[in-house]
Design a protein around this motif. Structure first.
Motif, PDB file in Angstrom:
ATOM      1  N   GLU A 141       0.803  -1.212   0.000  1.00 30.00           N
ATOM      2  CA  GLU A 141       0.000   0.000   0.000  1.00 30.00           C
ATOM      3  C   GLU A 141       0.842   1.269   0.000  1.00 30.00           C
ATOM      4  N   SER A 142       2.022   1.177   0.615  1.00 30.48           N
ATOM      5  CA  SER A 142       2.846   2.379   0.714  1.00 30.48           C
ATOM      6  C   SER A 142       3.839   2.488  -0.444  1.00 30.48           C
ATOM      7  N   THR A 143       3.673   1.618  -1.453  1.00 36.11           N
ATOM      8  CA  THR A 143       4.511   1.660  -2.654  1.00 36.11           C
ATOM      9  C   THR A 143       3.649   2.096  -3.837  1.00 36.11           C
ATOM     10  N   VAL A 144       4.137   3.078  -4.574  1.00 32.50           N
ATOM     11  CA  VAL A 144       3.399   3.598  -5.721  1.00 32.50           C
ATOM     12  C   VAL A 144       4.269   3.434  -6.960  1.00 32.50           C
ATOM     13  N   ILE A 145       3.654   2.956  -8.039  1.00 34.95           N
ATOM     14  CA  ILE A 145       4.386   2.805  -9.305  1.00 34.95           C
ATOM     15  C   ILE A 145       3.771   3.757 -10.319  1.00 34.95           C
ATOM     16  N   ILE A 146       4.606   4.599 -10.904  1.00 34.23           N
ATOM     17  CA  ILE A 146       4.124   5.548 -11.912  1.00 34.23           C
ATOM     18  C   ILE A 146       4.846   5.272 -13.226  1.00 34.23           C
ATOM     19  N   ASP A 147       4.048   4.930 -14.222  1.00 38.34           N
ATOM     20  CA  ASP A 147       4.548   4.619 -15.565  1.00 38.34           C
ATOM     21  C   ASP A 147       4.406   5.893 -16.388  1.00 38.34           C
ATOM     22  N   VAL A 148       5.522   6.470 -16.817  1.00 40.45           N
ATOM     23  CA  VAL A 148       5.460   7.767 -17.497  1.00 40.45           C
ATOM     24  C   VAL A 148       5.532   7.631 -19.027  1.00 40.45           C
ATOM     25  N   ARG A 149       5.237   6.428 -19.538  1.00 40.87           N
ATOM     26  CA  ARG A 149       5.212   6.282 -20.992  1.00 40.87           C
ATOM     27  C   ARG A 149       4.112   7.155 -21.579  1.00 40.87           C
ATOM     28  N   ASP A 150       4.343   7.601 -22.793  1.00 44.70           N
ATOM     29  CA  ASP A 150       3.378   8.457 -23.487  1.00 44.70           C
ATOM     30  C   ASP A 150       2.530   7.582 -24.414  1.00 44.70           C
ATOM     31  N   ASP A 151       2.652   7.787 -25.721  1.00 37.25           N
ATOM     32  CA  ASP A 151       1.884   6.972 -26.670  1.00 37.25           C
ATOM     33  C   ASP A 151       2.312   5.512 -26.644  1.00 37.25           C
ATOM     34  N   ASP A 152       3.482   5.246 -26.073  1.00 32.81           N
ATOM     35  CA  ASP A 152       3.950   3.857 -26.019  1.00 32.81           C
ATOM     36  C   ASP A 152       3.430   3.123 -24.777  1.00 32.81           C
TER      37      ASP A 152
ATOM     38  N   LYS B 180       1.086   0.968 -23.916  1.00 32.15           N
ATOM     39  CA  LYS B 180       0.074   0.044 -24.431  1.00 32.15           C
ATOM     40  C   LYS B 180       0.670  -1.350 -24.423  1.00 32.15           C
ATOM     41  N   GLY B 181      -0.203  -2.332 -24.476  1.00 34.35           N
ATOM     42  CA  GLY B 181       0.278  -3.695 -24.584  1.00 34.35           C
ATOM     43  C   GLY B 181       0.649  -4.346 -23.265  1.00 34.35           C
ATOM     44  N   GLY B 182       0.498  -3.580 -22.174  1.00 30.74           N
ATOM     45  CA  GLY B 182       0.793  -4.163 -20.870  1.00 30.74           C
ATOM     46  C   GLY B 182       1.448  -3.148 -19.958  1.00 30.74           C
ATOM     47  N   ASN B 183       1.331  -3.393 -18.655  1.00 29.85           N
ATOM     48  CA  ASN B 183       1.967  -2.517 -17.680  1.00 29.85           C
ATOM     49  C   ASN B 183       2.217  -3.285 -16.394  1.00 29.85           C
ATOM     50  N   ILE B 184       3.049  -2.710 -15.539  1.00 30.15           N
ATOM     51  CA  ILE B 184       3.288  -3.311 -14.228  1.00 30.15           C
ATOM     52  C   ILE B 184       1.985  -3.231 -13.449  1.00 30.15           C
ATOM     53  N   LYS B 185       1.636  -4.318 -12.813  1.00 33.64           N
ATOM     54  CA  LYS B 185       0.332  -4.374 -12.141  1.00 33.64           C
ATOM     55  C   LYS B 185       0.193  -3.249 -11.119  1.00 33.64           C
ATOM     56  N   GLY B 186      -0.897  -2.516 -11.246  1.00 32.74           N
ATOM     57  CA  GLY B 186      -1.186  -1.447 -10.289  1.00 32.74           C
ATOM     58  C   GLY B 186      -0.544  -0.108 -10.615  1.00 32.74           C
ATOM     59  N   ALA B 187       0.238  -0.055 -11.694  1.00 32.26           N
ATOM     60  CA  ALA B 187       0.898   1.212 -12.028  1.00 32.26           C
ATOM     61  C   ALA B 187      -0.118   2.249 -12.495  1.00 32.26           C
ATOM     62  N   GLN B 188       0.156   3.507 -12.162  1.00 29.73           N
ATOM     63  CA  GLN B 188      -0.640   4.614 -12.705  1.00 29.73           C
ATOM     64  C   GLN B 188       0.113   5.135 -13.920  1.00 29.73           C
ATOM     65  N   ASN B 189      -0.615   5.477 -14.964  1.00 30.47           N
ATOM     66  CA  ASN B 189       0.059   6.078 -16.125  1.00 30.47           C
ATOM     67  C   ASN B 189      -0.094   7.594 -16.066  1.00 30.47           C
ATOM     68  N   ILE B 190       1.030   8.275 -15.891  1.00 30.96           N
ATOM     69  CA  ILE B 190       1.057   9.741 -15.972  1.00 30.96           C
ATOM     70  C   ILE B 190       2.093  10.063 -17.039  1.00 30.96           C
ATOM     71  N   ALA B 191       1.644  10.400 -18.227  1.00 34.64           N
ATOM     72  CA  ALA B 191       2.548  10.563 -19.367  1.00 34.64           C
ATOM     73  C   ALA B 191       3.621  11.601 -19.080  1.00 34.64           C
ATOM     74  N   SER B 192       4.841  11.322 -19.562  1.00 32.84           N
ATOM     75  CA  SER B 192       5.963  12.208 -19.248  1.00 32.84           C
ATOM     76  C   SER B 192       5.729  13.636 -19.722  1.00 32.84           C
ATOM     77  N   HIS B 193       4.982  13.802 -20.825  1.00 29.90           N
ATOM     78  CA  HIS B 193       4.812  15.170 -21.336  1.00 29.90           C
ATOM     79  C   HIS B 193       3.869  16.026 -20.486  1.00 29.90           C
ATOM     80  N   VAL B 194       3.103  15.394 -19.583  1.00 30.48           N
ATOM     81  CA  VAL B 194       2.272  16.197 -18.664  1.00 30.48           C
ATOM     82  C   VAL B 194       2.809  16.149 -17.234  1.00 30.48           C
ATOM     83  N   PHE B 195       3.840  15.347 -17.034  1.00 34.60           N
ATOM     84  CA  PHE B 195       4.323  15.088 -15.669  1.00 34.60           C
ATOM     85  C   PHE B 195       4.723  16.371 -14.940  1.00 34.60           C
TER      86      PHE B 195
END
Length: 138
Positions: A25-36, A38-53
C-alpha cells in the motif's frame, strides 16, 4: 535527498509478490510512458505521461508524500523515467522536507520488467493488461 535512487526489478517484484499489505500500500508505481503506454503494464501502475508530468508534479508530490516508495519508469528507463524521478525527488524535498518517501526509477523500464517476468509463475501479479502481440512476433 533530491536525487532519485534506482530500484532493481527483483526488488520491486518482491514488494508486489509480498503478503505485506502495508508495504504494498505504501509503494506507488508511476509509468510515465506516453503513446507507447500500451500492450501491458506493471500491475497497479498509474500512467502519468511524461509530457504532462511536470505540470502535475506538485500534485503528485502532495499525493505521495506519506508513501514509503514511489517508483517511476518508462519503456527503457533511460530518459523519461529518470527525468521524471529527478523532478519528483526535487519537488518532494523542496515542498515536503519531512517526507520519508523514497523516490526511485526502475532499472530496465517496462521492457526489462516484461523480459524478466513474462514467464514467472505469478506473472499475473506482476504484469497486467498484457497484449502479447505487442511484444512478440509469433
Amino acid at each position: 535527498g533530491s536525487m532519485p535512487g534506482i530500484v532493481e526489478p527483483s526488488e520491486l517484484a518482491e514488494i508486489l509478490l509480498s503478503d505485506d499489505a502495508k508495504m504494498k500500500e505504501s509503494t506507488v508505481i508511476i509509468d510515465v510512458r506516453d503513446d507507447d503506454f500500451k500492450g501491458g503494464n506493471i500491475k497497479g501502475a498509474q500512467n502519468i505521461a511524461s509530457h504532462v508530468f511536470s505540470s502535475m508534479v506538485n500534485k503528485i508530490a502532495e499525493e505521495n508524500k506519506d508513501k514509503s516508495l514511489v517508483v517511476l519508469h518508462c519503456m527503457y528507463s533511460q530518459q523519461r523515467g529518470p527525468r521524471c524521478a529527478r523532478l519528483l525527488a526535487k519537488t518532494m524535498s523542496t515542498k515536503f522536507q519531512d517526507s520519508k518517501c523514497k523516490i526511485c526509477y526502475l532499472r530496465g523500464g517496462f521492457i526489462g520488467w516484461y523480459s524478466a517476468f513474462k514467464k514467472h509463475k505469478k506473472s499475473d501479479v506482476l504484469i497486467e493488461n498484457l497484449v502479447k502481440s505487442e511484444w512478440e512476433d509469433d
